[in-house]
Design an enzyme around this catalytic site. Sequence first.
Site, PDB file in Angstrom:
ATOM      1  CG  ASP A 135       8.630   2.633  -7.125  1.00 16.22           C
ATOM      2  OD1 ASP A 135       9.669   3.176  -6.725  1.00 16.22           O
ATOM      3  OD2 ASP A 135       7.726   2.246  -6.362  1.00 16.22           O
ATOM      4  CG  ASP A 161      10.573   8.443   7.071  1.00 19.06           C
ATOM      5  OD1 ASP A 161      10.129   7.995   5.991  1.00 19.06           O
ATOM      6  OD2 ASP A 161      11.646   9.062   7.160  1.00 19.06           O
ATOM      7  CG  ASP A 181       5.225  -3.530  -4.968  1.00 15.06           C
ATOM      8  OD1 ASP A 181       5.811  -4.587  -5.246  1.00 15.06           O
ATOM      9  OD2 ASP A 181       5.776  -2.582  -4.388  1.00 15.06           O
ATOM     10  CG  ASN A 182       7.605  -1.000  -7.628  1.00 15.12           C
ATOM     11  OD1 ASN A 182       6.810  -0.299  -7.004  1.00 15.12           O
ATOM     12  ND2 ASN A 182       8.777  -1.357  -7.141  1.00 15.12           N
ATOM     13  NE  ARG A 231       3.782   8.094  -8.250  1.00 11.26           N
ATOM     14  CZ  ARG A 231       4.216   7.076  -7.496  1.00 11.26           C
ATOM     15  NH1 ARG A 231       5.434   6.597  -7.642  1.00 11.26           N
ATOM     16  NH2 ARG A 231       3.427   6.555  -6.597  1.00 11.26           N
ATOM     17  N   GLY A 264       2.569   3.761   1.438  1.00 12.96           N
ATOM     18  CA  GLY A 264       3.106   4.038   2.771  1.00 12.96           C
ATOM     19  C   GLY A 264       3.710   5.425   2.874  1.00 12.96           C
ATOM     20  N   GLY A 320       0.820  -1.217   0.000  1.00 12.22           N
ATOM     21  CA  GLY A 320       0.000   0.000   0.000  1.00 12.22           C
ATOM     22  C   GLY A 320       0.845   1.254   0.000  1.00 12.22           C
ATOM     23  NE  ARG A 350       0.752   1.222  -6.794  1.00 11.22           N
ATOM     24  CZ  ARG A 350       1.888   1.883  -6.626  1.00 11.22           C
ATOM     25  NH1 ARG A 350       3.020   1.214  -6.630  1.00 11.22           N
ATOM     26  NH2 ARG A 350       1.895   3.171  -6.417  1.00 11.22           N
TER      27      ARG A 350
END
Length: 488
Positions: free
Chosen positions: A265, A128, A255-256, A179, A95, A93, A186
């Site tokens: 990505d 983070d 996921d990319n 972006r 993040g 997901g 995806r």
Amino acid sequence: MSRTDSAGLFQFDNSYARLPERFYQRIDPTPVAAPSLIRVNAPLARELGLDPSALTSPEAAAILAGNVVAPGSEPLAMAYAGHQFGNFVPQLGDGRAILIGEVIDIHGVRRDIHLKGAGRTRFSRRGDGRAALGPVLREYIVSEAMAALGIPTTRTLAAVATGEQVLREGLLPGAVLARVAAGHARVGTFEYFAARRDIEALRALADYAIARHYPACREAANPYRAFLDAVIAAQADLIAKWLLVGFIHGVMNTDNMTISGETIDFGPCAFMDFYNPRQVYSSIDARGRYAYANQPTIGHWNLVCLAETLVPLLAETEEAGIAEAEHAMAAFGPKFEAAYRLGLTRKLGLGAAEEDTALALELLRLMADNEADFTLSFRRLSEAALDPAKEAGVRSLFKDPAALEAWLPAWRGRLRDAEGMRAVNPAFIARNHLVEDALAAAVRDGDFGPFETLLEVLTRPFDDQPGREVYGLPPRPEQVVTRTFCGT
Ligand code: AMP
Ligand code: MG
């Protein structure tokens, strides 16, 4: 988080936010200490129907940094899963990226506006939620370079410095990247729902992707099969285009891999200098899973993951669904090969006969044996095609200049489109040493000049740029970059 009533920059129309709540987490970006705009992509802004000068206002910087939620924005973090280096992770997901909304561009195409580095979400795990300046500038440069090369890709609308530091290998300046994508769904988004046996969500996602990216599929006898065929075709074409410019994605996890067929990505990605099919730059790819020449194989592998998720939609029974998936997948190899060979022979001004392909593949073998620079070999051949005296410039790129003795006349004998070669053989790619230098100047010295210049050069990759020849040259031995890093 403040919500502003000032005239909206973006005319948002948010289709993903209308999907069921389990597709995402609704969450606002986390404000940053001191947003300051690094750069706005004016041509892209215009394409999105925005006035570039409005984007340079402090209000716009606040929106692009995530400090202000613009009118009409419905921020959310998308849920997705993914296979990372072959291992399934049921929940990844967004993040550290937040979709702030969608706009319709001047061509009528719906585009996502995503803020990467916008703070923590439910999907952040131990991260983070932030991005460091270096990787943000890297994505800006490489994504825009790809776009200028005519390769489907997510774009960069802006980069904003946060005035905060992020902890990576040390403390580094932070930044947020805006972006833009035709869509952020995806392969991993389908895997997320398939892993939960949530067929209803899978169908909703497939219907959404069809409506947004492949509307013609709705007229097909089996729309989901047509959809799978369309994604397979888009990815086969995309990966062929990568290979034809020497691009190595570096982290082709599922996921990319986008459903839209855009490159996404830009972590440890790189353009190779000398031609080496086994080339790997990524520091986290010890076994070379995502090496240059492995990309079509991995593309196929990832699409099998997508096809598996669609089995329940493809037919009434599982057996019939699997048969549909297998039939669809059988097209990937031939589609990739056709696109790659066509592109490769075009790069050499050749036709599409078997002899032409053989000649092109022979050149690649000679380039690999002689550590010839990939980009420059093709560019100089484009010049030599028009002026045989320039063959010396090609030969000089080969360790053994005599290696081309037989090849050059054979090529000239079959050459039929000398004029067209320059338009498909860039003079300028985002060479690793140039990217590193630009990033270092910005991060270490706060000097964005090299970043600006490099970006300018790379947005006109097919033009000769007098005075900028050095940007087209391979690295000197002491400039060679052997490793690239995700920097997340
Ligand atoms: P990537 O390697 O960028 O494709 O990211 C893989 C996963 O890690 C995604 O779910 C990202 O959202 C997550 N991720 C990467 N970096 C961070 C970060 N700094 N904070 C939170 N999540 C992150
Ligand atoms: Mg990713």
